[in-house]
Motif scaffolding. Sequence first.
Motif, PDB file in Angstrom:
ATOM      1  N   LEU A 119       0.820  -1.207   0.000  1.00 19.72           N
ATOM      2  CA  LEU A 119       0.000   0.000   0.000  1.00 19.72           C
ATOM      3  C   LEU A 119       0.855   1.259   0.000  1.00 19.72           C
ATOM      4  CD1 LEU A 119      -2.916   1.128   0.214  1.00 19.72           C
ATOM      5  CD2 LEU A 119      -2.620   1.074   2.701  1.00 19.72           C
ATOM      6  N   LEU A 120       1.908   1.257   0.809  1.00 17.14           N
ATOM      7  CA  LEU A 120       2.776   2.433   0.878  1.00 17.14           C
ATOM      8  C   LEU A 120       3.558   2.635  -0.421  1.00 17.14           C
ATOM      9  CD1 LEU A 120       4.162   2.105   4.518  1.00 17.14           C
ATOM     10  CD2 LEU A 120       2.518   3.780   3.659  1.00 17.14           C
ATOM     11  N   LYS A 121       3.793   1.544  -1.126  1.00 20.88           N
ATOM     12  CA  LYS A 121       4.550   1.640  -2.371  1.00 20.88           C
ATOM     13  C   LYS A 121       3.657   2.023  -3.549  1.00 20.88           C
ATOM     14  CE  LYS A 121       7.854  -1.215  -2.959  1.00 20.88           C
ATOM     15  NZ  LYS A 121       8.676  -2.437  -3.177  1.00 20.88           N
ATOM     16  N   GLU A 122       2.414   1.504  -3.538  1.00 23.30           N
ATOM     17  CA  GLU A 122       1.560   1.684  -4.713  1.00 23.30           C
ATOM     18  C   GLU A 122       0.323   2.540  -4.437  1.00 23.30           C
ATOM     19  OE1 GLU A 122       0.567  -2.196  -6.060  1.00 23.30           O
ATOM     20  OE2 GLU A 122       2.667  -2.814  -6.369  1.00 23.30           O
ATOM     21  N   GLY A 123       0.239   3.125  -3.241  1.00 21.79           N
ATOM     22  CA  GLY A 123      -0.973   3.851  -2.883  1.00 21.79           C
ATOM     23  C   GLY A 123      -0.960   5.316  -3.256  1.00 21.79           C
ATOM     24  N   VAL A 124      -0.241   5.665  -4.316  1.00 23.07           N
ATOM     25  CA  VAL A 124      -0.148   7.077  -4.713  1.00 23.07           C
ATOM     26  C   VAL A 124      -1.481   7.623  -5.193  1.00 23.07           C
ATOM     27  CG1 VAL A 124       2.303   6.977  -5.272  1.00 23.07           C
ATOM     28  CG2 VAL A 124       0.618   6.291  -6.988  1.00 23.07           C
ATOM     29  N   ALA A 125      -2.370   6.738  -5.625  1.00 18.97           N
ATOM     30  CA  ALA A 125      -3.662   7.203  -6.126  1.00 18.97           C
ATOM     31  C   ALA A 125      -4.606   7.594  -4.995  1.00 18.97           C
ATOM     32  CB  ALA A 125      -4.313   6.115  -6.978  1.00 18.97           C
ATOM     33  N   LEU A 126      -4.277   7.195  -3.784  1.00 15.98           N
ATOM     34  CA  LEU A 126      -5.127   7.498  -2.644  1.00 15.98           C
ATOM     35  C   LEU A 126      -4.794   8.868  -2.064  1.00 15.98           C
ATOM     36  CD1 LEU A 126      -4.991   4.063  -0.753  1.00 15.98           C
ATOM     37  CD2 LEU A 126      -6.857   4.914  -2.165  1.00 15.98           C
ATOM     38  N   GLU A 127      -5.802   9.461  -1.465  1.00 14.45           N
ATOM     39  CA  GLU A 127      -5.555  10.684  -0.706  1.00 14.45           C
ATOM     40  C   GLU A 127      -4.663  10.333   0.496  1.00 14.45           C
ATOM     41  OE1 GLU A 127      -6.489  13.746  -1.278  1.00 14.45           O
ATOM     42  OE2 GLU A 127      -7.686  13.347  -3.074  1.00 14.45           O
ATOM     43  N   THR A 128      -3.889  11.303   0.951  1.00 14.22           N
ATOM     44  CA  THR A 128      -2.982  11.047   2.074  1.00 14.22           C
ATOM     45  C   THR A 128      -3.729  10.533   3.291  1.00 14.22           C
ATOM     46  OG1 THR A 128      -1.492  12.791   1.329  1.00 14.22           O
ATOM     47  CG2 THR A 128      -1.278  12.066   3.611  1.00 14.22           C
ATOM     48  N   SER A 129      -4.853  11.113   3.610  1.00 18.38           N
ATOM     49  CA  SER A 129      -5.633  10.680   4.777  1.00 18.38           C
ATOM     50  C   SER A 129      -6.161   9.259   4.596  1.00 18.38           C
ATOM     51  CB  SER A 129      -6.801  11.640   5.023  1.00 18.38           C
ATOM     52  OG  SER A 129      -7.663  11.690   3.898  1.00 18.38           O
ATOM     53  N   GLN A 130      -6.576   8.922   3.358  1.00 14.28           N
ATOM     54  CA  GLN A 130      -7.044   7.568   3.083  1.00 14.28           C
ATOM     55  C   GLN A 130      -5.925   6.558   3.233  1.00 14.28           C
ATOM     56  OE1 GLN A 130      -8.648   8.227  -0.906  1.00 14.28           O
ATOM     57  NE2 GLN A 130     -10.720   7.924  -0.117  1.00 14.28           N
ATOM     58  N   LEU A 131      -4.763   6.910   2.745  1.00 15.25           N
ATOM     59  CA  LEU A 131      -3.609   6.026   2.833  1.00 15.25           C
ATOM     60  C   LEU A 131      -3.264   5.743   4.286  1.00 15.25           C
ATOM     61  CD1 LEU A 131      -1.251   4.571   1.376  1.00 15.25           C
ATOM     62  CD2 LEU A 131       0.016   6.723   1.515  1.00 15.25           C
ATOM     63  N   GLN A 132      -3.227   6.780   5.083  1.00 17.40           N
ATOM     64  CA  GLN A 132      -2.888   6.623   6.494  1.00 17.40           C
ATOM     65  C   GLN A 132      -3.933   5.806   7.235  1.00 17.40           C
ATOM     66  OE1 GLN A 132      -2.525  10.723   7.614  1.00 17.40           O
ATOM     67  NE2 GLN A 132      -0.565  11.014   6.576  1.00 17.40           N
ATOM     68  N   THR A 133      -5.191   6.007   6.884  1.00 16.85           N
ATOM     69  CA  THR A 133      -6.269   5.228   7.503  1.00 16.85           C
ATOM     70  C   THR A 133      -6.149   3.759   7.145  1.00 16.85           C
ATOM     71  OG1 THR A 133      -7.781   7.115   7.455  1.00 16.85           O
ATOM     72  CG2 THR A 133      -8.766   4.931   7.658  1.00 16.85           C
ATOM     73  N   GLN A 134      -5.854   3.470   5.873  1.00 13.58           N
ATOM     74  CA  GLN A 134      -5.696   2.090   5.428  1.00 13.58           C
ATOM     75  C   GLN A 134      -4.525   1.417   6.134  1.00 13.58           C
ATOM     76  OE1 GLN A 134      -7.499   0.085   3.334  1.00 13.58           O
ATOM     77  NE2 GLN A 134      -9.040   1.701   3.387  1.00 13.58           N
ATOM     78  N   VAL A 135      -3.441   2.143   6.323  1.00 12.61           N
ATOM     79  CA  VAL A 135      -2.275   1.588   7.019  1.00 12.61           C
ATOM     80  C   VAL A 135      -2.651   1.181   8.441  1.00 12.61           C
ATOM     81  CG1 VAL A 135      -0.022   2.161   8.032  1.00 12.61           C
ATOM     82  CG2 VAL A 135      -0.513   2.756   5.651  1.00 12.61           C
TER      83      VAL A 135
END
Length: 247
Positions: A119-135
């Motif tokens: 996710l951290l490598k390929e999650g560029v399409a996500l909003e920053t807040s979404q990425l952090q929530t998913q993590v």
Amino acid sequence: MKNDFAEKTPLFYARVVGYSLVLLALIAVYANFFVLAGLIIPGDGAATAANITANELSFRLAIASFVIVLVLDIIISWALYVLLKRVDQNLALLAAIFRLVYSAILGAAIFNFLNVLQLLKEGVALETSQLQTQVMLLMDAFSNGWIIGLVFFGIHLLLIGYLVFKSGFMPKVLGILVMLAGLGYMIDSFANILLANYADYEIVFVLIVAIPGAIGELALGIWLLLRGKKIPAIEPIKTINEGGVSL
């Protein structure tokens, strides 16, 4: 052809369990307290994601450590079964099954760590807040899986402790310590599941698990390493066949 493993002495299996338990403890402490505890910031996805990104190698080493723990768990399950089946074969088998189920649950939970890396490598399409929530969701999924797995692990230790207590060739106090460790894991896991305010009492439950768990499991491993030679050899079982008696 004779089976080489069948000819191994109880001391061999005692040392397998002893060395594996000590090694497992060291690796688990490294992965949990020296790596994950420094990377995961509860409730702070931004800091957690940043820590993992900045310390990716350490995070990967922690994942590899957990995989090694899984391998050691399987080895310990097998060796303990061989050592204790003479006490009660059905209970020894049941104990091994519970530890293997725990290992399977932990293995499934570890996939969440690999998903974090992806996710951290390929999650560029996500909003920053979404990425952090998913993590944080993935990190919590690992913890939740481990909580469920520790119920099975606790039952495993209860059974192993009982078998040690009843064995006659291992100290009864050692069996009691192992059973207390198993009870501690189960109490902590069910408290996590049942108490909405578990966080308010977390330190108490951690102590319930940490102290009995460390004493019980390490005591078993150290005793098997130092005193495993006291375990008597298993007498050959005589079976009567149509052609005569065989050993």
